[in-house]
Design a protein around this motif. Structure first.
Motif, PDB file in Angstrom:
ATOM      1  N   MET A  57      53.873  52.152  13.854  1.00  0.00           N
ATOM      2  CA  MET A  57      54.414  54.080  14.000  1.00  0.00           C
ATOM      3  C   MET A  57      53.429  55.143  13.833  1.00  0.00           C
ATOM      4  O   MET A  57      53.639  56.302  14.157  1.00  0.00           O
ATOM      5  N   SER A  58      52.553  55.033  14.628  1.00  0.00           N
ATOM      6  CA  SER A  58      51.050  55.670  14.615  1.00  0.00           C
ATOM      7  C   SER A  58      51.135  56.809  15.893  1.00  0.00           C
ATOM      8  O   SER A  58      51.013  57.139  15.647  1.00  0.00           O
ATOM      9  N   THR A  59      52.348  56.182  16.589  1.00  0.00           N
ATOM     10  CA  THR A  59      52.640  57.541  18.206  1.00  0.00           C
ATOM     11  C   THR A  59      53.778  57.699  18.115  1.00  0.00           C
ATOM     12  O   THR A  59      55.187  56.977  17.514  1.00  0.00           O
ATOM     13  N   GLU A  60      54.640  58.322  18.543  1.00  0.00           N
ATOM     14  CA  GLU A  60      55.840  59.014  18.669  1.00  0.00           C
ATOM     15  C   GLU A  60      56.596  58.052  19.726  1.00  0.00           C
ATOM     16  O   GLU A  60      57.538  58.035  19.541  1.00  0.00           O
ATOM     17  N   ARG A  63      57.136  55.257  17.899  1.00  0.00           N
ATOM     18  CA  ARG A  63      59.163  55.255  16.908  1.00  0.00           C
ATOM     19  C   ARG A  63      59.718  55.368  18.022  1.00  0.00           C
ATOM     20  O   ARG A  63      60.786  54.527  17.417  1.00  0.00           O
ATOM     21  N   LYS A  64      59.885  56.819  18.691  1.00  0.00           N
ATOM     22  CA  LYS A  64      61.134  56.282  19.559  1.00  0.00           C
ATOM     23  C   LYS A  64      62.031  55.613  20.598  1.00  0.00           C
ATOM     24  O   LYS A  64      62.937  55.055  20.014  1.00  0.00           O
ATOM     25  N   ARG A  65      60.352  53.990  20.836  1.00  0.00           N
ATOM     26  CA  ARG A  65      61.082  52.688  21.350  1.00  0.00           C
ATOM     27  C   ARG A  65      61.567  51.768  20.007  1.00  0.00           C
ATOM     28  O   ARG A  65      62.495  51.669  20.294  1.00  0.00           O
ATOM     29  N   SER A  69      65.265  50.592  19.704  1.00  0.00           N
ATOM     30  CA  SER A  69      65.640  49.540  19.943  1.00  0.00           C
ATOM     31  C   SER A  69      66.377  48.722  18.486  1.00  0.00           C
ATOM     32  O   SER A  69      67.508  48.340  18.362  1.00  0.00           O
ATOM     33  N   MET A  70      66.333  50.003  17.388  1.00  0.00           N
ATOM     34  CA  MET A  70      67.092  49.441  16.337  1.00  0.00           C
ATOM     35  C   MET A  70      68.887  50.239  16.145  1.00  0.00           C
ATOM     36  O   MET A  70      69.557  49.715  15.945  1.00  0.00           O
ATOM     37  N   GLU A  71      68.519  51.314  17.365  1.00  0.00           N
ATOM     38  CA  GLU A  71      69.913  51.895  17.415  1.00  0.00           C
ATOM     39  C   GLU A  71      70.623  50.336  18.218  1.00  0.00           C
ATOM     40  O   GLU A  71      71.840  50.410  18.029  1.00  0.00           O
TER      41      GLU A  71
END
Length: 91
Positions: A57-60, A63-65, A69-71
């Protein structure tokens, strides 16, 4: 999560450590009646999981990736991968 006094920890340290290691529970040791001065004892597995999550979670971009993936997983858009032939198969 369990909270114990320093005296109790000192007396039963092996038992507490065995329990934390086996259950991956968290042990809180309050100090000086000040919550900000408390100590937390966790298993190495829990520590590694926390540091891995912090890294992911350290970089934007990461986080977006992960969010994407979860979506995709939530919407049933998945790919199956075979490690033997390194080919992906749409599900």
């Amino acid at each position: 999560m369990k909270a114990v006094t320093i005296s109790s920890l000192r007396t039963n340290m092996k038992g507490y450590f065995d329990e934390i290691s086996a259950t991956e529970d968290v042990l809180i040791v309050p100090r000086n009646n000040n919550e900000d001065d408390a100590i937390v004892v966790i298993s190495i597995k829990e520590y590694n999981a926390l540091t891995e999550t912090a890294h992911l979670m350290s970089t934007e971009a990461n986080r977006k990736r992960l969010e994407k993936s979860m979506e995709s997983l939530k919407n049933g858009r998945m790919k199956q991968f075979s490690l033997e032939d390194e080919k992906s198969v749409e599900l």
